[in-house]
Design an enzyme around this catalytic site. Structure first.
Site, short mmCIF file in Angstrom:
data_model
loop_
_atom_site.label_atom_id
_atom_site.label_comp_id
_atom_site.label_asym_id
_atom_site.label_seq_id
_atom_site.Cartn_x
_atom_site.Cartn_y
_atom_site.Cartn_z
N ASP A 29 0.88 -1.22 -0.05
CA ASP A 29 0.10 0.16 -0.19
C ASP A 29 1.16 1.44 -0.04
O ASP A 29 2.07 1.34 0.48
CB ASP A 29 -0.97 -0.19 1.27
CG ASP A 29 -2.03 0.89 1.26
OD1 ASP A 29 -3.28 0.67 1.34
OD2 ASP A 29 -1.67 2.10 1.06
N ILE A 30 0.65 2.14 -0.84
CA ILE A 30 1.38 3.32 -0.90
C ILE A 30 1.22 4.38 0.27
O ILE A 30 2.20 5.19 0.29
CB ILE A 30 0.86 4.27 -2.26
CG1 ILE A 30 2.23 5.31 -2.68
CG2 ILE A 30 -0.36 4.93 -2.12
CD1 ILE A 30 3.09 4.34 -3.52
N GLU A 88 -12.22 3.90 -0.82
CA GLU A 88 -11.23 5.04 -1.73
C GLU A 88 -11.04 4.48 -3.16
O GLU A 88 -11.16 5.27 -4.24
CB GLU A 88 -9.98 5.04 -1.02
CG GLU A 88 -9.10 6.00 -1.76
CD GLU A 88 -7.62 6.15 -1.07
OE1 GLU A 88 -7.63 5.77 0.03
OE2 GLU A 88 -6.67 6.24 -1.77
N HIS A 93 -9.92 -5.32 -3.08
CA HIS A 93 -8.87 -5.50 -2.68
C HIS A 93 -8.73 -5.58 -1.21
O HIS A 93 -9.46 -5.27 -0.53
CB HIS A 93 -7.74 -4.37 -2.68
CG HIS A 93 -8.55 -2.97 -2.39
ND1 HIS A 93 -9.40 -2.11 -2.90
CD2 HIS A 93 -8.21 -2.20 -1.13
CE1 HIS A 93 -9.68 -1.04 -2.42
NE2 HIS A 93 -9.04 -1.26 -0.88
N HIS A 95 -6.92 -5.85 2.36
CA HIS A 95 -5.68 -5.24 3.11
C HIS A 95 -5.28 -6.32 4.15
O HIS A 95 -5.91 -6.87 4.88
CB HIS A 95 -6.35 -4.10 3.94
CG HIS A 95 -6.88 -2.69 3.24
ND1 HIS A 95 -5.94 -1.73 2.88
CD2 HIS A 95 -7.83 -2.34 2.73
CE1 HIS A 95 -6.64 -0.83 2.33
NE2 HIS A 95 -7.78 -1.31 2.26
#
Ligand code: 5GP
Length: 130
Positions: A29-30, A88, A93, A95
């Protein structure tokens, strides 16, 4: 317009990749909640996880588990937490978040790492995949 994750899958946007097969990709994750925060993403762009075909959903869980096991071997933590949100980025996805503290599941507390650290970490996790 393709999702940001489809653009990553299509290599139009870079990522710190951990694992990839013909159906899924995992990358860091960025804007991580904790060191090693990873996203596991199906290549098929589906908005909501429970709209996925059952087989693809179960395969995503299998893929996520494999990545989580490698993550727990790599990043010191009490356990790897799992969360699905998608508010978002409307592309399914999972996490995976190495946890030492409940606050790390709140998405309010973020960690900063250099590009070099993120690159090295992604490689270390990838090396621990079985
Ligand atoms: P959610 O959609 O589950 O609320 O959160 C989306 C997650 O994707 C966030 O944790 C955010 O930091 C991450 N994210 C958003 N854009 C990018 C991107 O371009 N690259 C990566 N690696 N992660 C992203």
């Amino acid at each position: 317009m393709p999702s940001i994750f489809t653009q990553i899958i299509n290599k139009e946007i870079p990522c710190y990749k951990i694992a990839e097969n013909d159906q899924f990709i995992a990358f860091l994750d960025i804007n991580p909640n904790a060191k090693g925060h990873t996203l596991c993403v199906p290549k098929q762009e589906i908005n909501k996880i429970f709209d996925m075909p059952e087989t693809l959903y179960l395969d995503l869980m299998r893929f996520s588990r494999e990545v989580a096991v490698a993550l727990e071997k790599t990043v010191p933590c009490k356990r790897v937490g799992m969360s699905v949100i998608g508010l978002e980025v409307p592309h399914v996805h999972v996490h995976l978040i190495p946890l030492n503290d409940m606050k790390q599941m709140t998405f309010q507390q973020k960690v900063t790492q250099s590009e070099g650290e993120l690159n090295a970490l992604a490689k270390q996790i990838a090396n621990n995949l079985v």
